[in-house]
Design an enzyme around this catalytic site. Structure first.
Site, PDB file in Angstrom:
ATOM      1  N   CYS A 130     -69.512  -8.349  57.314  1.00  0.00           N
ATOM      2  CA  CYS A 130     -68.842  -8.358  58.618  1.00  0.00           C
ATOM      3  C   CYS A 130     -68.398  -6.936  58.930  1.00  0.00           C
ATOM      4  O   CYS A 130     -68.953  -5.977  58.386  1.00  0.00           O
ATOM      5  CB  CYS A 130     -67.691  -9.363  58.645  1.00  0.00           C
TER       6      CYS A 130
ATOM      7  N   ASN B  49     -64.630  -6.463  56.291  1.00  0.00           N
ATOM      8  CA  ASN B  49     -64.669  -7.041  54.938  1.00  0.00           C
ATOM      9  C   ASN B  49     -63.276  -7.499  54.468  1.00  0.00           C
ATOM     10  O   ASN B  49     -62.962  -7.452  53.292  1.00  0.00           O
ATOM     11  CB  ASN B  49     -65.294  -6.069  53.923  1.00  0.00           C
TER      12      ASN B  49
ATOM     13  N   CYS C  92     -61.819 -10.370  56.549  1.00  0.00           N
ATOM     14  CA  CYS C  92     -61.646 -11.706  57.143  1.00  0.00           C
ATOM     15  C   CYS C  92     -62.874 -12.589  56.903  1.00  0.00           C
ATOM     16  O   CYS C  92     -62.881 -13.437  56.010  1.00  0.00           O
ATOM     17  CB  CYS C  92     -61.358 -11.610  58.639  1.00  0.00           C
ATOM     18  N   ARG C  93     -63.929 -12.386  57.689  1.00  0.00           N
ATOM     19  CA  ARG C  93     -65.068 -13.315  57.646  1.00  0.00           C
ATOM     20  C   ARG C  93     -65.894 -13.220  56.375  1.00  0.00           C
ATOM     21  O   ARG C  93     -66.181 -14.238  55.732  1.00  0.00           O
ATOM     22  CB  ARG C  93     -65.975 -13.083  58.868  1.00  0.00           C
ATOM     23  N   SER C  94     -66.314 -12.011  56.003  1.00  0.00           N
ATOM     24  CA  SER C  94     -67.224 -11.930  54.849  1.00  0.00           C
ATOM     25  C   SER C  94     -66.546 -12.257  53.516  1.00  0.00           C
ATOM     26  O   SER C  94     -67.213 -12.815  52.634  1.00  0.00           O
ATOM     27  CB  SER C  94     -67.981 -10.604  54.801  1.00  0.00           C
TER      28      SER C  94
ATOM     29  N   ASP D 268     -65.018 -13.113  65.336  1.00  0.00           N
ATOM     30  CA  ASP D 268     -64.053 -12.296  64.595  1.00  0.00           C
ATOM     31  C   ASP D 268     -62.636 -12.848  64.806  1.00  0.00           C
ATOM     32  O   ASP D 268     -62.133 -12.844  65.926  1.00  0.00           O
ATOM     33  CB  ASP D 268     -64.161 -10.865  65.136  1.00  0.00           C
TER      34      ASP D 268
HETATM   35  P1  4NP Z   1     -63.711  -8.935  59.703  1.00  0.00           P
HETATM   36  O1  4NP Z   1     -62.506  -8.802  60.735  1.00  0.00           O
HETATM   37  O2  4NP Z   1     -64.829  -8.062  60.235  1.00  0.00           O
HETATM   38  O3  4NP Z   1     -64.055 -10.389  59.777  1.00  0.00           O
HETATM   39  O4  4NP Z   1     -63.194  -8.494  58.363  1.00  0.00           O
HETATM   40  C1  4NP Z   1     -61.960  -7.580  61.112  1.00  0.00           C
HETATM   41  C2  4NP Z   1     -61.055  -6.958  60.271  1.00  0.00           C
HETATM   42  C3  4NP Z   1     -60.469  -5.767  60.656  1.00  0.00           C
HETATM   43  C4  4NP Z   1     -60.798  -5.201  61.865  1.00  0.00           C
HETATM   44  C5  4NP Z   1     -61.713  -5.820  62.701  1.00  0.00           C
HETATM   45  C6  4NP Z   1     -62.305  -7.021  62.314  1.00  0.00           C
HETATM   46  N1  4NP Z   1     -60.182  -3.987  62.263  1.00  0.00           N
HETATM   47  O5  4NP Z   1     -60.360  -3.589  63.432  1.00  0.00           O
HETATM   48  O6  4NP Z   1     -59.471  -3.366  61.449  1.00  0.00           O
END
Ligand code: 4NP
Length: 169
Positions: A21, A24, A26-28, A137
């Protein structure tokens, strides 16, 4: 571009899966835990599962506490995971690299070395016929958005395990 190869040709000899993702955190990480659980449930014990972000914004950090909690509610422990950014080397180490959304899929395609064994796909391709192609997201969202993401992730993780079971005969 998304359907360059039929799914039955996807599973390569390299028994390793990397879910990707943006951050790294939340989703992944949830997907890493869900895929590992689904593969273990399907009797696979020899498949490497890892996750990474296309960004390095949270390098070395723990998963978001909302992701840890949502996963734990489903008996998936992801608290030990640490965020890392994907590297060029990952395209040589992993047989399957699965993107959570189109933006990260495009980033992966752009950085894939010309000659590498990795098969880059959309994770939700494995979820079957549901009309959802991305895991949204949840980072700016609420706890229920993490739950919704995990619903989708578990569906695709189960589909991936079924696919691998079919492919390995
Ligand atoms: P992820 O979510 O891609 O599912 O881990 C996010 C985590 C952090 C951010 C964006 C999306 N960020 O902007 O810091």
């Amino acid at each position: 571009m998304l359907h360059h190869q039929p799914l039955h040709e996807v599973w390569p000899l390299m028994k390793s899966v990397l879910v990707v993702c943006l951050g790294n955190i939340c989703r992944s990480p949830m997907a890493e835990g869900a895929v590992r659980k689904a593969l273990e449930g399907a009797g696979f014990s020899d498949i490497t599962v890892d996750s990474a972000g296309t960004s390095g914004w949270h390098e070395g950090g723990s998963p978001d506490p909302r992701a840890v909690k949502a996963a734990l509610m489903r008996n998936i422990d992801i608290a030990h995971q640490r965020a890392r950014q994907i590297t060029g080397d990952d395209f040589h180490r992993f047989g399957l690299i699965l993107a959570m959304d189109g933006q990260n899929y495009a980033r992966l395609q752009a950085m894939q070395p010309q000659v590498s064994p990795a098969n880059v796909r959309m994770f939700m391709e494995f979820a079957g016929e549901i009309p959802v192609r991305e895991v949204p997201d949840p980072f700016e969202g609420r706890e229920e958005d993490f739950d919704h993401a995990l619903d989708l992730i578990e569906l695709a993780a189960k589909g991936l395990a079924d696919h691998m079971a079919a492919a390995s005969g």
